[in-house]
Scaffold this motif. Structure first.
Motif, PDB file in Angstrom:
ATOM      1  N   TRP A   5       0.853  -1.330   0.117  1.00 43.46           N
ATOM      2  CA  TRP A   5      -0.051   0.047   0.013  1.00 43.46           C
ATOM      3  C   TRP A   5       0.876   1.164   0.062  1.00 43.46           C
ATOM      4  O   TRP A   5       2.014   1.331   0.777  1.00 43.46           O
ATOM      5  CB  TRP A   5      -0.874  -0.087   1.262  1.00 43.46           C
ATOM      6  N   PRO A  57      -6.380   6.422   1.000  1.00 46.70           N
ATOM      7  CA  PRO A  57      -7.241   5.499   0.447  1.00 46.70           C
ATOM      8  C   PRO A  57      -7.719   6.309  -0.626  1.00 46.70           C
ATOM      9  O   PRO A  57      -7.971   7.525  -0.590  1.00 46.70           O
ATOM     10  CB  PRO A  57      -8.502   5.566   1.495  1.00 46.70           C
ATOM     11  N   ASP A  82      -7.126  -1.963   2.016  1.00 48.82           N
ATOM     12  CA  ASP A  82      -6.079  -1.570   0.900  1.00 48.82           C
ATOM     13  C   ASP A  82      -4.782  -1.943   1.420  1.00 48.82           C
ATOM     14  O   ASP A  82      -3.832  -2.517   0.581  1.00 48.82           O
ATOM     15  CB  ASP A  82      -6.117   0.130   1.010  1.00 48.82           C
TER      16      ASP A  82
END
Length: 380
Positions: free
Chosen positions: A329, A333, A352
């Motif tokens: 990641w 977001p 995520d």
């Protein structure tokens, strides 16, 4: 003269929270057996008897037992201090203990004064150099620069001045240092000063045998310059290493011949890598089921209860790491968090980050944690 070269006992150290004192005691038994069976004349211990400056009581008791038993053996014993030892504690009562044939050398002020032992070919001068902290000896020794090389150069100047007056005497030096060309492991404490820890091999030129301590892998830089290594493994980087002590024959002409006497191994070390399902199912890994295991999992998503499941097959698994194969990641977001519940943002973050949505149990735990941290007026 037959010499047994050992170092880096690290009494009191654990191996990833696994107690090692019983295994260290087994090594001491082995050491005494080798002294008797191989008719060893001289035992040299090149530092790091203990793992820390203030060792636990059980470790002190084991060191005391080892030295008393060695004092009653056929061998003369010379011990120097390492960077893990407290020189003052290890060297306590050294002048009294000398009379028993065990010579503790921990004070830099004594560098240049050897322990002299004899065989049928004449004298051998044993110069034990304790670990030299460049900051500690710079003042007393008027060193121009605080570095390991300058400190050891000065120590060896004192050693050579003594040897110059002992024509025909063979020489043995103990030193606790990182010598250029040596091969470290992950379990040694860094001793660098100003970014420099290594000293050149030329520091020990002209010495018939240099017994080195500090690095945990037993190996020879050359025939006259060797690390005995630690008798036990203290990191998984030492998997596959042969542990033990050097049995050295010092001939009348100063030539040396050495062989490694392997120490008892309490348990094999294994470094495994793969998905959890593969590690649990692969029949070729059965050989590691009794080993201390470091496992690196390559699953796309972190398996639940991975260590518990791993230990069902490998009960002595000690370390578990994760090597995710998905792209990590790398940002916020995608959707805006404005006007959204903290709970939903946290759920999305976990999705995520891991590539899989949190389970119902994880959602409940996250929600409780968020509720506990929220301002009472903001709670639903």
């Amino acid at each position: 003269m037959r010499i047994l070269h050992t170092s880096d006992w690290h009494l009191g150290r654990s191996f990833h929270r696994e107690g090692m004192l019983t295994h260290q005691a087994t090594y001491v038994d082995h050491l005494l057996e080798v002294v008797a069976a191989e008719q060893v004349d001289l035992v040299v211990v090149s530092g790091d008897v203990y793992d820390r400056a203030l060792p636990p009581v059980d470790a002190v008791r084991l060191a005391d037992d080892a030295l008393v038993r060695l004092a009653h053996s056929r061998a003369t014993v010379v011990v120097s201090s390492g960077n893990h030892d407290s020189a003052h504690r290890l060297g306590f009562s050294a002048r009294l203990i000398d009379a028993a044939g065990v010579h503790l050398r921990t004070d830099p002020a004594g560098v240049g004064t050897p322990v002299v032992v004899h065989d049928e070919h004449g004298p051998v001068a044993v110069h034990a150099i304790p670990y030299l902290d460049p900051h500690a000896v710079a003042g007393p020794w008027s060193l121009p620069v605080r570095s390991h090389q300058v400190a050891l150069d000065e120590a060896m100047t004192r050693v050579r001045a003594d040897l110059a007056g002992r024509q025909g005497t063979r020489s043995v030096v103990l030193a606790h240092a990182f010598v250029a060309g040596a091969q470290p492991s992950d379990s040694e404490r860094d001793i660098s000063v100003g970014g420099v820890a290594r000293v050149p091999t030329s520091v020990f030129d002209g010495i018939h045998y240099t017994a080195l301590g500090h690095l945990h892998r037993p190996h020879a830089i050359d025939d006259r310059l060797r690390y005995s290594g630690s008798p036990l493994a203290y990191s998984f980087s030492e998997a596959g290493q042969r542990k033990g002590s050097w049995l050295v024959d010092l001939a009348a002409d100063g030539s040396v011949r050495a062989e490694l006497v392997e120490a008892p191994r309490p348990r094999a070390l294994a470094r495994l890598r793969g998905t959890l399902d593969d590690l649990l199912a692969d029949p070729a890994l059965a050989v590691h089921e009794t080993a201390w295991v470091e496992a690196t999992l390559t699953d796309t998503h972190r398996p639940a209860h991975a260590m518990d499941r791993l230990r069902r097959r490998f009960p002595h698994a000690l370390l578990l790491g994760f090597e995710a194969t998905r792209t990590p990641w790398g940002g916020l977001p995608a959707s805006s968090s404005t006007g959204r519940r903290d709970h939903d943002v946290a759920h999305e973050f976990m999705t995520d980050l891991r590539g899989v949505a949190p389970t119902a149990a994880e959602v409940a735990l996250l929600d409780r944690a968020i509720d506990c941290c929220a301002d009472p007026g903001d709670r639903p």
